[in-house]
Design a protein around this motif. Structure first.
Motif, short mmCIF file in Angstrom:
data_model
loop_
_atom_site.label_atom_id
_atom_site.label_comp_id
_atom_site.label_asym_id
_atom_site.label_seq_id
_atom_site.Cartn_x
_atom_site.Cartn_y
_atom_site.Cartn_z
N UNK A 184 24.61 -6.32 13.04
CA UNK A 184 24.59 -5.43 11.88
C UNK A 184 22.94 -5.15 11.48
N UNK A 185 22.03 -5.58 12.34
CA UNK A 185 20.64 -5.01 11.93
C UNK A 185 20.51 -3.39 12.20
N UNK A 186 19.59 -2.83 11.34
CA UNK A 186 19.51 -1.55 11.77
C UNK A 186 18.40 -0.90 12.52
N UNK A 187 17.30 -1.95 12.79
CA UNK A 187 16.34 -1.60 13.79
C UNK A 187 15.77 -2.87 14.33
N UNK A 188 14.94 -2.94 15.51
CA UNK A 188 14.57 -3.84 16.13
C UNK A 188 13.14 -3.60 16.51
N UNK A 189 12.24 -4.39 16.32
CA UNK A 189 10.55 -4.21 16.61
C UNK A 189 10.11 -5.41 17.40
N UNK A 234 0.80 -1.18 0.02
CA UNK A 234 -0.03 0.21 0.04
C UNK A 234 0.83 1.28 -0.16
N UNK A 235 2.02 0.94 0.46
CA UNK A 235 2.85 2.42 0.48
C UNK A 235 3.92 2.30 -0.58
N UNK A 237 1.67 0.00 10.92
CA UNK A 237 2.03 1.41 10.63
C UNK A 237 3.31 1.86 11.04
N UNK A 238 3.89 1.48 12.37
CA UNK A 238 5.13 1.51 12.90
C UNK A 238 6.15 0.88 12.15
N UNK A 239 5.98 -0.28 11.74
CA UNK A 239 6.90 -0.94 10.76
C UNK A 239 6.98 -0.10 9.51
N UNK A 240 5.97 0.21 8.92
CA UNK A 240 6.14 0.79 7.72
C UNK A 240 6.92 2.23 7.93
N UNK A 241 6.74 2.98 9.05
CA UNK A 241 7.59 4.15 9.45
C UNK A 241 8.88 3.99 9.63
N UNK A 242 9.13 2.96 10.17
CA UNK A 242 10.72 2.53 10.21
C UNK A 242 11.33 2.18 9.00
N UNK A 243 10.61 1.29 8.18
CA UNK A 243 10.95 0.95 6.83
C UNK A 243 11.21 2.26 6.17
N UNK A 244 10.43 3.34 6.18
CA UNK A 244 10.49 4.46 5.52
C UNK A 244 11.91 5.32 5.99
N UNK A 245 12.14 5.35 7.18
CA UNK A 245 13.23 5.92 7.87
C UNK A 245 14.54 5.09 7.40
N UNK A 246 14.50 3.84 7.74
CA UNK A 246 15.69 3.09 7.41
C UNK A 246 16.19 3.32 5.80
#
Length: 241
Positions: free
Chosen positions: A96-101, A25-26, A108-117
């Motif tokens: 080496x990961x860039x983020x952790x959920x 959707x994004x 929606x939070x995952x999408x926001x973190x994907x966008x930032x990464x």
């Protein structure tokens, strides 16, 4: 501009379906697999721009998969897990990961973190294109002679003629400190510059990463500035001190 592609690696079909729906959707292209072994094949055939990676997988777990692919790619990795222990987050970031959920999470939070990464990934690539890889490697050689040579094009580290295996975050910190010899960086600065402004974990991850670098590169003058942070001394200052 071609849409970014994202791979979802999770053995739960419901999570894969929900995550794919939100990312599509994004405007992202998505591929999903249920195991790390399938993901390794995907990396060879259709390497994505970003990985959404579950830790608890059948067969090879997410930590081992992350460790393996970090030797070949710097594409962002967002780890997801049902476990919320700080040690799990630190281990994931160190590998080496860039983020952790933590599950359950908001799509929606995952999408926001994907966008930032992906924004950070694009900015990092653009910064790298502004410099000559040959000049960058030479600059690393001039700082510490054969003790530390950084090949920024291939993202490799050498010490005394031997290649030293480092993680993505270890390489980023070494580049940052070597580009600013003798400058002291606070832990908060290192967190912001290497992990990003949106990282809200403990600054203990910096201490753990520096300890690992010192173990791998025990000859370089990587100093602790007590109560503040760290700096990499130039040979001239080291001799004077």
């Amino acid at each position: 501009m071609k849409p970014f592609s994202i791979a979802i690696v999770d053995d739960d079909p419901n999570i894969r379906q929900i995550v794919e729906a939100y990312l599509q959707k994004e405007g992202y292209l998505t591929r999903s697999v249920q195991s790390a072994e399938e993901a390794l094949h995907l990396k060879e055939t259709e390497p994505p721009d970003l990985w959404v990676l579950d830790i608890m997988l059948p067969g090879m777990n997410g930590y081992e998969f992350c460790r393996r692919i970090r030797k070949e790619t710097e594409a962002p990795i967002i780890m997801i897990s049902a476990r919320d222990e700080e040690v799990d987050k630190i281990l994931g970031l160190e590998l080496g990961s860039d983020d952790y959920l933590t599950k359950p999470f908001s799509p929606r939070e995952l999408v926001a973190r994907v966008n930032r990464a992906l924004r950070r990934w694009e900015q990092m690539k653009q910064r790298g294109e502004r410099h000559s890889p040959v000049e960058d490697a030479a600059a690393g050689h001039q700082l510490l002679g054969d003790l530390l040579v950084l090949d920024k094009e291939k993202r490799l580290v050498y010490s005394l003629g031997e290649e030293v295996e480092v993680t993505s975050k270890e390489f980023q910190i070494l580049c940052l400190l070597s580009e600013h010899p003798n400058r002291a960086f606070s832990r908060d600065e290192l967190l912001t510059l290497v992990w990003g402004e949106d990282y809200f974990g403990s600054d203990r991850v910096v201490d753990d990463l520096i300890r690992r670098i010192r173990k791998k590169l025990d000859k370089i003058p990587l100093e602790t500035v007590w109560g503040f942070g760290y700096r990499l001394r130039s040979p001239e200052r080291t001799a004077e001190g």
